[in-house]
Design a protein around this motif. Sequence first.
Motif, PDB file in Angstrom:
ATOM      1  N   ILE A  24      37.868  44.312  22.694  1.00 33.82           N
ATOM      2  CA  ILE A  24      39.147  44.683  23.285  1.00 33.82           C
ATOM      3  C   ILE A  24      39.403  43.815  24.498  1.00 33.82           C
ATOM      4  N   SER A  25      40.615  43.318  24.590  1.00 30.75           N
ATOM      5  CA  SER A  25      40.958  42.446  25.702  1.00 30.75           C
ATOM      6  C   SER A  25      41.167  43.274  26.964  1.00 30.75           C
ATOM      7  N   GLY A  26      40.814  42.697  28.090  1.00 30.36           N
ATOM      8  CA  GLY A  26      40.980  43.402  29.348  1.00 30.36           C
ATOM      9  C   GLY A  26      39.863  44.402  29.579  1.00 30.36           C
ATOM     10  N   ASN A  27      39.797  44.951  30.764  1.00 30.82           N
ATOM     11  CA  ASN A  27      38.776  45.936  31.094  1.00 30.82           C
ATOM     12  C   ASN A  27      39.429  47.263  31.449  1.00 30.82           C
ATOM     13  N   SER A  28      39.011  48.298  30.760  1.00 34.32           N
ATOM     14  CA  SER A  28      39.511  49.634  31.046  1.00 34.32           C
ATOM     15  C   SER A  28      38.419  50.483  31.664  1.00 34.32           C
ATOM     16  N   LEU A  29      38.808  51.518  32.410  1.00 36.70           N
ATOM     17  CA  LEU A  29      37.824  52.402  33.019  1.00 36.70           C
ATOM     18  C   LEU A  29      36.922  53.001  31.937  1.00 36.70           C
ATOM     19  N   CYS A  30      37.520  53.452  30.854  1.00 29.18           N
ATOM     20  CA  CYS A  30      36.751  54.087  29.789  1.00 29.18           C
ATOM     21  C   CYS A  30      36.937  53.339  28.468  1.00 29.18           C
ATOM     22  N   LEU A  31      35.823  53.051  27.824  1.00 26.66           N
ATOM     23  CA  LEU A  31      35.827  52.540  26.444  1.00 26.66           C
ATOM     24  C   LEU A  31      35.008  53.508  25.609  1.00 26.66           C
ATOM     25  N   TYR A  50      33.299  52.235  33.069  1.00 27.50           N
ATOM     26  CA  TYR A  50      33.075  50.853  33.510  1.00 27.50           C
ATOM     27  C   TYR A  50      31.762  50.735  34.287  1.00 27.50           C
ATOM     28  N   ASP A  51      31.377  51.801  35.013  1.00 28.27           N
ATOM     29  CA  ASP A  51      30.153  51.758  35.804  1.00 28.27           C
ATOM     30  C   ASP A  51      28.909  52.128  34.997  1.00 28.27           C
ATOM     31  N   GLY A  52      29.076  52.362  33.693  1.00 28.41           N
ATOM     32  CA  GLY A  52      27.932  52.617  32.828  1.00 28.41           C
ATOM     33  C   GLY A  52      27.658  54.079  32.521  1.00 28.41           C
ATOM     34  N   ARG A  53      28.403  54.972  33.125  1.00 21.48           N
ATOM     35  CA  ARG A  53      28.181  56.390  32.840  1.00 21.48           C
ATOM     36  C   ARG A  53      28.606  56.717  31.416  1.00 21.48           C
ATOM     37  N   ASP A  71      31.517  41.868  30.536  1.00 19.74           N
ATOM     38  CA  ASP A  71      31.828  40.434  30.537  1.00 19.74           C
ATOM     39  C   ASP A  71      32.455  40.002  29.211  1.00 19.74           C
ATOM     40  N   LYS A  72      31.984  40.584  28.111  1.00 15.74           N
ATOM     41  CA  LYS A  72      32.484  40.215  26.787  1.00 15.74           C
ATOM     42  C   LYS A  72      33.558  41.178  26.276  1.00 15.74           C
ATOM     43  N   ASN A  73      33.843  42.229  27.025  1.00  9.51           N
ATOM     44  CA  ASN A  73      34.850  43.228  26.624  1.00  9.51           C
ATOM     45  C   ASN A  73      34.513  43.816  25.255  1.00  9.51           C
ATOM     46  N   ILE A  74      33.286  44.260  25.116  1.00  8.70           N
ATOM     47  CA  ILE A  74      32.810  44.833  23.864  1.00  8.70           C
ATOM     48  C   ILE A  74      32.224  46.213  24.128  1.00  8.70           C
TER      49      ILE A  74
END
Length: 123
Positions: A24-31, A50-53, A71-74
């Motif tokens: 997914i392009s871009g960075n979202s708080l939650c994936l 985003y912080d790994g939680r 970094d890879k948006n995966i």
Amino acid sequence: QGQPVESGGGSVQSGGSLRLSCEISGNSLCLGWFRQAPGKRRAAVAAVDYDGRRTYADSVKGRFTVSRDNDKNIVDLQMNSLEAEDTAMYYCAAGTLRCGYYFTSPNYQPETWGRGTQVTVSS
């Protein structure tokens, strides 16, 4: 933000494993990953902030592991010890709220969705 693209679905026997991946392009708080079985409402399965939680549905705790590479948006979903009840269409999603919100109420829904990938587990 572009539409997420899922990959890795398929058919497996009960007890087997599958790994789903989503770009997914871009960075979202939650994936995260959601699923919808025939006749059932779409529900949150596993998601990572985003912080790994990480947050998991009770039905998959100890069997599924969600991870993300900022970094890879995966965002990936490793699914082990699959059961017939895991059969569903799995959707990758990105949201602007903390992932935990999406597990509390169907009123909270991520803004961006992939088209889904089918997972079928035979008993």
